[in-house]
Design a protein around this motif. Structure first.
Motif, mmCIF file in Angstrom:
data_model
loop_
_atom_site.group_PDB
_atom_site.id
_atom_site.type_symbol
_atom_site.label_atom_id
_atom_site.label_comp_id
_atom_site.label_asym_id
_atom_site.label_seq_id
_atom_site.Cartn_x
_atom_site.Cartn_y
_atom_site.Cartn_z
ATOM 1 N N ILE A 99 0.853 -1.178 0.000
ATOM 2 C CA ILE A 99 0.000 0.000 0.000
ATOM 3 C C ILE A 99 0.891 1.229 0.000
ATOM 4 N N ASP A 100 0.348 2.331 -0.475
ATOM 5 C CA ASP A 100 1.035 3.612 -0.509
ATOM 6 C C ASP A 100 0.112 4.604 0.192
ATOM 7 N N ILE A 101 0.566 5.190 1.284
ATOM 8 C CA ILE A 101 -0.252 6.093 2.089
ATOM 9 C C ILE A 101 -0.097 7.508 1.555
ATOM 10 N N TYR A 102 -1.222 8.145 1.253
ATOM 11 C CA TYR A 102 -1.195 9.502 0.714
ATOM 12 C C TYR A 102 -0.886 10.500 1.820
ATOM 13 N N MET A 103 0.146 11.319 1.606
ATOM 14 C CA MET A 103 0.559 12.316 2.597
ATOM 15 C C MET A 103 0.565 13.729 2.019
ATOM 16 N N GLY A 104 -0.351 13.990 1.089
ATOM 17 C CA GLY A 104 -0.516 15.339 0.555
ATOM 18 C C GLY A 104 0.758 15.883 -0.051
ATOM 19 N N LEU A 105 1.153 17.069 0.393
ATOM 20 C CA LEU A 105 2.364 17.712 -0.110
ATOM 21 C C LEU A 105 3.536 17.589 0.872
ATOM 22 N N ASP A 106 3.322 16.879 1.978
ATOM 23 C CA ASP A 106 4.320 16.777 3.039
ATOM 24 C C ASP A 106 5.371 15.713 2.710
ATOM 25 N N VAL A 107 6.355 16.103 1.911
ATOM 26 C CA VAL A 107 7.413 15.188 1.478
ATOM 27 C C VAL A 107 8.215 14.692 2.676
ATOM 28 N N LYS A 108 8.445 15.557 3.651
ATOM 29 C CA LYS A 108 9.214 15.167 4.835
ATOM 30 C C LYS A 108 8.506 14.033 5.590
ATOM 31 N N ALA A 109 7.201 14.133 5.755
ATOM 32 C CA ALA A 109 6.448 13.079 6.448
ATOM 33 C C ALA A 109 6.523 11.769 5.670
ATOM 34 N N ALA A 110 6.424 11.848 4.346
ATOM 35 C CA ALA A 110 6.500 10.642 3.514
ATOM 36 C C ALA A 110 7.881 9.994 3.634
ATOM 37 N N LYS A 111 8.919 10.809 3.604
ATOM 38 C CA LYS A 111 10.275 10.267 3.739
ATOM 39 C C LYS A 111 10.512 9.694 5.132
ATOM 40 N N ASN A 112 9.977 10.364 6.152
ATOM 41 C CA ASN A 112 10.114 9.855 7.519
ATOM 42 C C ASN A 112 9.398 8.520 7.690
ATOM 43 N N TRP A 113 8.270 8.345 7.011
ATOM 44 C CA TRP A 113 7.549 7.074 7.073
ATOM 45 C C TRP A 113 8.403 5.966 6.459
ATOM 46 N N GLY A 114 8.982 6.262 5.299
ATOM 47 C CA GLY A 114 9.842 5.286 4.633
ATOM 48 C C GLY A 114 9.077 4.084 4.107
ATOM 49 N N ARG A 115 9.568 2.913 4.431
ATOM 50 C CA ARG A 115 8.936 1.656 4.006
ATOM 51 C C ARG A 115 8.893 0.743 5.224
#
Length: 134
Positions: A99-115
Protein backbone atom coordinates in the motif's frame (compact mmCIF):
# COMPACT_ATOMS: atom_id res chain seq x y z
CA UNK A 1 -2.94 -3.05 17.22
CA UNK A 2 -5.65 -1.63 14.93
CA UNK A 3 -7.93 0.28 17.31
CA UNK A 4 -9.55 2.50 14.68
CA UNK A 5 -11.31 -0.46 13.05
CA UNK A 6 -12.93 -1.49 16.29
CA UNK A 7 -14.50 1.97 16.67
CA UNK A 8 -16.55 1.57 13.49
CA UNK A 9 -19.75 -0.33 14.13
CA UNK A 10 -22.31 1.36 11.89
CA UNK A 11 -22.42 3.12 8.56
CA UNK A 12 -25.48 4.86 7.14
CA UNK A 13 -27.62 3.32 9.91
CA UNK A 14 -26.77 -0.22 8.74
CA UNK A 15 -25.05 -2.66 11.08
CA UNK A 16 -21.68 -3.32 9.41
CA UNK A 17 -21.33 -6.64 11.22
CA UNK A 18 -24.23 -7.96 9.13
CA UNK A 19 -23.03 -6.68 5.77
CA UNK A 20 -19.24 -6.45 6.09
CA UNK A 21 -16.39 -8.31 7.70
CA UNK A 22 -12.93 -7.03 8.59
CA UNK A 23 -10.05 -8.96 7.01
CA UNK A 24 -6.44 -8.63 8.25
CA UNK A 25 -3.39 -8.66 6.01
CA UNK A 26 0.32 -7.88 6.38
CA UNK A 27 1.61 -5.55 3.66
CA UNK A 28 4.57 -3.32 2.90
CA UNK A 29 3.54 0.31 3.38
CA UNK A 30 5.21 3.27 1.71
CA UNK A 31 4.04 6.87 1.36
CA UNK A 32 3.46 9.22 -1.56
CA UNK A 33 2.70 12.88 -2.31
CA UNK A 34 0.85 14.97 -4.89
CA UNK A 35 3.98 15.78 -6.86
CA UNK A 36 4.62 15.56 -10.60
CA UNK A 37 7.79 13.49 -10.17
CA UNK A 38 5.83 10.82 -8.24
CA UNK A 39 3.09 10.28 -10.83
CA UNK A 40 2.55 9.35 -14.47
CA UNK A 41 0.36 12.32 -15.38
CA UNK A 42 -1.64 14.69 -13.16
CA UNK A 43 -0.37 14.50 -9.55
CA UNK A 44 -3.84 15.36 -8.19
CA UNK A 45 -5.84 12.66 -10.02
CA UNK A 46 -5.74 8.98 -9.02
CA UNK A 47 -5.81 5.94 -11.29
CA UNK A 48 -9.49 5.59 -10.34
CA UNK A 49 -10.14 9.21 -11.40
CA UNK A 50 -10.53 10.66 -7.89
CA UNK A 51 -9.07 14.03 -6.92
CA UNK A 52 -6.30 13.98 -4.33
CA UNK A 53 -6.68 16.73 -1.76
CA UNK A 54 -3.98 17.20 0.90
CA UNK A 55 -5.31 16.15 4.30
CA UNK A 56 -7.57 13.40 2.96
CA UNK A 57 -7.03 9.88 4.33
CA UNK A 58 -6.39 7.97 1.10
CA UNK A 59 -4.21 5.04 0.07
CA UNK A 60 -3.11 3.41 -3.15
CA UNK A 61 -3.00 -0.39 -3.31
CA UNK A 62 -0.95 -2.77 -5.41
CA UNK A 63 -3.13 -4.34 -8.07
CA UNK A 64 -2.85 -7.85 -6.60
CA UNK A 65 -4.75 -6.57 -3.55
CA UNK A 66 -7.76 -5.67 -5.70
CA UNK A 67 -8.47 -9.41 -6.05
CA UNK A 68 -8.46 -9.73 -2.23
CA UNK A 69 -11.28 -7.20 -1.88
CA UNK A 70 -9.32 -3.94 -1.54
CA UNK A 71 -11.43 -2.23 -4.20
CA UNK A 72 -12.04 1.46 -4.87
CA UNK A 73 -13.43 3.19 -1.73
CA UNK A 74 -12.76 0.23 0.59
CA UNK A 75 -12.29 1.31 4.24
CA UNK A 76 -8.84 0.42 5.58
CA UNK A 77 -7.22 0.66 9.01
CA UNK A 78 -3.43 0.85 9.04
CA UNK A 79 -1.31 -0.19 11.99
CA UNK A 80 0.20 2.96 13.51
CA UNK A 81 -2.64 5.29 12.43
CA UNK A 82 -5.88 6.09 14.25
CA UNK A 83 -7.90 7.12 11.20
CA UNK A 84 -9.69 5.06 8.61
CA UNK A 85 -8.30 5.40 5.09
CA UNK A 86 -10.08 4.86 1.77
CA UNK A 87 -8.65 3.08 -1.25
CA UNK A 88 -8.58 5.84 -3.87
CA UNK A 89 -5.63 4.90 -6.06
CA UNK A 90 -3.86 1.86 -7.49
CA UNK A 91 -0.18 1.31 -7.96
CA UNK A 92 1.97 0.10 -10.85
CA UNK A 93 1.71 -3.61 -11.74
CA UNK A 94 5.28 -4.28 -10.52
CA UNK A 95 4.32 -3.84 -6.85
CA UNK A 96 2.91 -6.76 -4.88
CA UNK A 97 1.25 -6.87 -1.45
CA UNK A 98 1.86 -3.16 -0.96
CA UNK A 99 0.00 0.00 0.00
CA UNK A 100 1.04 3.61 -0.51
CA UNK A 101 -0.25 6.09 2.09
CA UNK A 102 -1.20 9.50 0.71
CA UNK A 103 0.56 12.32 2.60
CA UNK A 104 -0.52 15.34 0.56
CA UNK A 105 2.36 17.71 -0.11
CA UNK A 106 4.32 16.78 3.04
CA UNK A 107 7.41 15.19 1.48
CA UNK A 108 9.21 15.17 4.84
CA UNK A 109 6.45 13.08 6.45
CA UNK A 110 6.50 10.64 3.51
CA UNK A 111 10.27 10.27 3.74
CA UNK A 112 10.11 9.85 7.52
CA UNK A 113 7.55 7.07 7.07
CA UNK A 114 9.84 5.29 4.63
CA UNK A 115 8.94 1.66 4.01
CA UNK A 116 7.51 -0.60 6.72
CA UNK A 117 5.77 -3.92 7.10
CA UNK A 118 2.41 -3.26 8.76
CA UNK A 119 -0.88 -4.99 9.35
CA UNK A 120 -3.98 -3.55 7.80
CA UNK A 121 -7.62 -4.37 8.30
CA UNK A 122 -10.13 -3.75 5.55
CA UNK A 123 -13.84 -4.17 5.06
CA UNK A 124 -15.16 -6.71 2.62
CA UNK A 125 -18.88 -7.19 1.96
CA UNK A 126 -20.04 -10.55 3.28
CA UNK A 127 -21.12 -11.69 -0.22
CA UNK A 128 -17.63 -10.87 -1.55
CA UNK A 129 -16.08 -12.94 1.24
CA UNK A 130 -18.09 -15.96 0.15
CA UNK A 131 -16.77 -15.58 -3.41
CA UNK A 132 -13.13 -15.08 -2.26
CA UNK A 133 -13.24 -18.08 0.11
CA UNK A 134 -14.87 -20.47 -2.36
Amino acid sequence: MLNACKKVTTHDDVDIKKTHEWKTLEVTATAYNSLTNQTNTNPHITAFGDSLIPGMKYIAVSRDLLALGLHHNTSVCIEGFDDIYLVKDKMHWRWKKRIDIYMGLDVKAAKNWGRKKVFIQYQVPVDTLKIINE
